[in-house]
Design a protein around this motif. Structure first.
Motif, PDB file in Angstrom:
ATOM      1  N   LYS A  89       0.855  -1.182   0.000  1.00 28.67           N
ATOM      2  CA  LYS A  89       0.000   0.000   0.000  1.00 28.67           C
ATOM      3  C   LYS A  89       0.893   1.234   0.000  1.00 28.67           C
ATOM      4  CE  LYS A  89      -3.822  -2.003   2.560  1.00 28.67           C
ATOM      5  NZ  LYS A  89      -4.646  -1.855   3.770  1.00 28.67           N
ATOM      6  N   VAL A  90       0.427   2.277  -0.652  1.00 32.69           N
ATOM      7  CA  VAL A  90       1.221   3.503  -0.720  1.00 32.69           C
ATOM      8  C   VAL A  90       1.459   4.089   0.678  1.00 32.69           C
ATOM      9  CG1 VAL A  90      -0.650   5.152  -1.110  1.00 32.69           C
ATOM     10  CG2 VAL A  90       1.600   5.591  -2.081  1.00 32.69           C
ATOM     11  N   CYS A  91       0.562   3.842   1.609  1.00 30.99           N
ATOM     12  CA  CYS A  91       0.746   4.339   2.977  1.00 30.99           C
ATOM     13  C   CYS A  91       1.884   3.626   3.708  1.00 30.99           C
ATOM     14  CB  CYS A  91      -0.550   4.222   3.782  1.00 30.99           C
ATOM     15  SG  CYS A  91      -1.813   5.401   3.272  1.00 30.99           S
ATOM     16  N   ASP A  92       2.386   2.528   3.134  1.00 33.20           N
ATOM     17  CA  ASP A  92       3.515   1.809   3.730  1.00 33.20           C
ATOM     18  C   ASP A  92       4.859   2.293   3.201  1.00 33.20           C
ATOM     19  OD1 ASP A  92       1.697   0.302   5.159  1.00 33.20           O
ATOM     20  OD2 ASP A  92       1.681  -1.337   3.699  1.00 33.20           O
ATOM     21  N   VAL A  93       4.857   3.351   2.392  1.00 33.77           N
ATOM     22  CA  VAL A  93       6.101   3.882   1.835  1.00 33.77           C
ATOM     23  C   VAL A  93       7.036   4.351   2.948  1.00 33.77           C
ATOM     24  CG1 VAL A  93       7.071   5.793   0.478  1.00 33.77           C
ATOM     25  CG2 VAL A  93       5.164   4.480  -0.409  1.00 33.77           C
ATOM     26  N   PHE A  94       6.488   4.931   3.992  1.00 32.58           N
ATOM     27  CA  PHE A  94       7.292   5.412   5.112  1.00 32.58           C
ATOM     28  C   PHE A  94       7.025   4.566   6.353  1.00 32.58           C
ATOM     29  CE2 PHE A  94       6.335   9.337   2.635  1.00 32.58           C
ATOM     30  CZ  PHE A  94       7.598   9.503   2.097  1.00 32.58           C
ATOM     31  N   THR A  95       8.041   4.404   7.169  1.00 30.41           N
ATOM     32  CA  THR A  95       7.890   3.679   8.428  1.00 30.41           C
ATOM     33  C   THR A  95       7.196   4.585   9.443  1.00 30.41           C
ATOM     34  OG1 THR A  95       9.987   4.454   9.341  1.00 30.41           O
ATOM     35  CG2 THR A  95      10.053   2.433   7.985  1.00 30.41           C
ATOM     36  N   PRO A  96       6.623   4.018  10.494  1.00 27.27           N
ATOM     37  CA  PRO A  96       6.041   4.859  11.546  1.00 27.27           C
ATOM     38  C   PRO A  96       7.060   5.841  12.135  1.00 27.27           C
ATOM     39  CG  PRO A  96       5.282   2.602  11.796  1.00 27.27           C
ATOM     40  CD  PRO A  96       6.331   2.591  10.718  1.00 27.27           C
TER      41      PRO A  96
END
Length: 159
Positions: free
Chosen positions: A42-49
């Protein structure tokens, strides 16, 4: 006879053309075979928390995965609202089917990790393939510079 041929301009032009051909071949092999792809993520997983926290944006406020024609468009919006800092936001969109011949063409933006890029204020567009595909990052209000955020996204998506 051989010496007269070497002294002639034809020999030097031939040698110059051969050298130019070798240089062009070396330069053109760069990133032509590499692409930026979501690879099923998912595009929201491009960056880590941890990165999201570092950029000063909060949780996902809007997400769209594999929408549009040929399911080629995905986007994610992170937003944080604070009475002290106002609104901070970060948007990443990825369109596999968008022509990217315009990216890096007009404003001479330095490439991001070797990929053509265009910068307009806090919005960076990056060509994700040779002809098609655009990764767009809008970092208005984020705590980190757009280039740093773009390099992190490219590092995650590069295949």
């Amino acid at each position: 006879m051989a010496r007269s041929w070497l002294r002639s301009g034809a020999a030097w032009r031939l040698a110059g053309a051969a050298a130019l051909l070798v240089m062009v071949a070396g330069c053109s092999s760069g990133r032509a075979d590499k692409l930026l792809v979501l690879d099923g993520s998912k595009v929201c997983d491009v960056f880590t928390p941890a990165q999201i926290l570092e950029y000063g944006v909060g949780s996902v406020s809007n997400e769209a995965n594999n929408t549009g024609p040929e399911n080629a468009y995905s986007s994610c919006v992170w937003q944080s609202i604070s009475s002290v800092n106002g609104t901070r936001g970060l948007t990443v969109s990825f369109d596999n089917m968008q022509l990217n011949d315009w990216v890096g063409d007009k404003n001479e933006t330095e490439p991001v990790s070797g990929y053509r890029a265009s910068l307009a204020s806090d919005i960076m567009s990056i060509a994700s393939g040779p002809d098609f595909g655009v990764l767009t990052i809008d970092s208005r209000g984020a705590k980190k510079p757009i280039r740093e955020i773009a390099e992190a996204a490219v590092a995650r998506l590069e295949k």
